[in-house]
Write an enzyme that holds these catalytic residues in place. Sequence first.
Site, PDB file in Angstrom:
ATOM      1  N   GLY A  74       0.911  -1.348  -0.038  1.00 38.47           N
ATOM      2  CA  GLY A  74       0.073  -0.008   0.227  1.00 38.47           C
ATOM      3  C   GLY A  74       0.921   1.461   0.093  1.00 38.47           C
ATOM      4  O   GLY A  74       0.262   2.292   0.187  1.00 38.47           O
ATOM      5  N   LYS A 105       4.114   1.818  -4.446  1.00 36.23           N
ATOM      6  CA  LYS A 105       5.057   1.473  -5.457  1.00 36.23           C
ATOM      7  C   LYS A 105       4.624   1.219  -7.012  1.00 36.23           C
ATOM      8  O   LYS A 105       5.479   1.729  -7.852  1.00 36.23           O
ATOM      9  CB  LYS A 105       5.706  -0.083  -4.976  1.00 36.23           C
ATOM     10  CG  LYS A 105       6.124  -0.290  -3.728  1.00 36.23           C
ATOM     11  CD  LYS A 105       6.797  -1.459  -3.347  1.00 36.23           C
ATOM     12  CE  LYS A 105       5.914  -2.587  -3.432  1.00 36.23           C
ATOM     13  NZ  LYS A 105       4.698  -2.413  -3.012  1.00 36.23           N
ATOM     14  N   THR A 122       2.251   2.652  -8.397  1.00 37.39           N
ATOM     15  CA  THR A 122       1.903   4.065  -8.754  1.00 37.39           C
ATOM     16  C   THR A 122       3.045   4.459  -9.303  1.00 37.39           C
ATOM     17  O   THR A 122       3.135   4.960 -10.434  1.00 37.39           O
ATOM     18  CB  THR A 122       1.242   4.604  -7.914  1.00 37.39           C
ATOM     19  OG1 THR A 122      -0.189   4.042  -7.738  1.00 37.39           O
ATOM     20  CG2 THR A 122       0.873   6.273  -8.580  1.00 37.39           C
ATOM     21  N   GLU A 148       4.723  -5.960  -9.936  1.00 36.17           N
ATOM     22  CA  GLU A 148       4.863  -7.136  -9.036  1.00 36.17           C
ATOM     23  C   GLU A 148       3.511  -8.179  -9.282  1.00 36.17           C
ATOM     24  O   GLU A 148       2.375  -7.706  -9.749  1.00 36.17           O
ATOM     25  CB  GLU A 148       4.576  -6.781  -7.521  1.00 36.17           C
ATOM     26  CG  GLU A 148       4.244  -7.886  -6.699  1.00 36.17           C
ATOM     27  CD  GLU A 148       4.203  -7.107  -5.256  1.00 36.17           C
ATOM     28  OE1 GLU A 148       4.782  -7.968  -4.131  1.00 36.17           O
ATOM     29  OE2 GLU A 148       3.806  -6.187  -4.920  1.00 36.17           O
ATOM     30  N   TYR A 181      -3.722 -14.831   2.601  1.00 33.97           N
ATOM     31  CA  TYR A 181      -4.620 -14.078   3.607  1.00 33.97           C
ATOM     32  C   TYR A 181      -5.708 -14.650   4.456  1.00 33.97           C
ATOM     33  O   TYR A 181      -5.944 -14.295   5.769  1.00 33.97           O
ATOM     34  CB  TYR A 181      -5.191 -12.625   2.842  1.00 33.97           C
ATOM     35  CG  TYR A 181      -4.033 -11.735   2.524  1.00 33.97           C
ATOM     36  CD1 TYR A 181      -2.965 -11.068   3.450  1.00 33.97           C
ATOM     37  CD2 TYR A 181      -3.685 -11.429   1.040  1.00 33.97           C
ATOM     38  CE1 TYR A 181      -1.942 -10.322   3.086  1.00 33.97           C
ATOM     39  CE2 TYR A 181      -2.706 -10.426   0.771  1.00 33.97           C
ATOM     40  CZ  TYR A 181      -1.630  -9.789   1.863  1.00 33.97           C
ATOM     41  OH  TYR A 181      -0.624  -9.193   1.348  1.00 33.97           O
ATOM     42  N   ASP A 210       8.723  -2.842  -9.743  1.00 33.64           N
ATOM     43  CA  ASP A 210       7.970  -2.793  -8.635  1.00 33.64           C
ATOM     44  C   ASP A 210       8.332  -4.073  -7.802  1.00 33.64           C
ATOM     45  O   ASP A 210       7.907  -5.367  -7.968  1.00 33.64           O
ATOM     46  CB  ASP A 210       6.621  -3.027  -9.429  1.00 33.64           C
ATOM     47  CG  ASP A 210       5.501  -2.900  -8.056  1.00 33.64           C
ATOM     48  OD1 ASP A 210       5.674  -2.996  -6.979  1.00 33.64           O
ATOM     49  OD2 ASP A 210       4.352  -3.016  -8.532  1.00 33.64           O
TER      50      ASP A 210
END
Length: 208
Positions: free
Chosen positions: A10, A13, A15, A31, A43, A78
């Site tokens: 978040g 990176k 962007t 990525e 998650y 990235d």
Amino acid sequence: MHIAIAGNIGSGKTTLTRMLAKRYGWSPRYEPADNNPYLADFYADMNRWAFNLQIYFLNKRFAEVVEIAGSKETIVQDRTIFEDACIFAPNLHNQGYMSDRDFNNYTDLFNLMISLVKLPDLMIYIRSGIPNLIAQIGRRGRDYEQSIRIDYLQGLNDLYDKWIKTYKGNLIIVDGDTCKFESDPAAFQTITDKIDAELFGLFPFNSQ
């Protein structure tokens, strides 16, 4: 030439990678998050999938640095292979999501790979606090990220700070909490000015 963008989940990176690729005509390497076959499962159950996820990332990242090393293009990447092994895997191990056996196996594999990898020509680290990371994760709205624990993010941030203090290559640090490069052209220019000085200026520097 190899330019790498590092930072927590978040931090911005992707962007910044996209913006720098457009600004300089560099070739981006993003990525592989959205098509990662382990991420949603990870998650949902970190204990079960931590080792599988980290091996997946290590494999992809190593293949990418090999491709970058053989390319004649200037590539902006990235996230790096160093973050996987120095930050994400240790954080999972520290928090009990990866066993000693799996972590040692992972580390041995990384050490073999890293013996064949050189540092990027320039590392750009986006340092962001937890409130900013949470806000940006919420804005991008990936369902599987909404269950990320704050202590997990904080553990990553602590390891990022430890890693970046010992990083030996050319480095620029961006304050992601105050430098809103996505929406503020002047903020983005402060980054490109530092990049220009580091890569093309007469007196390269380490910007903290």
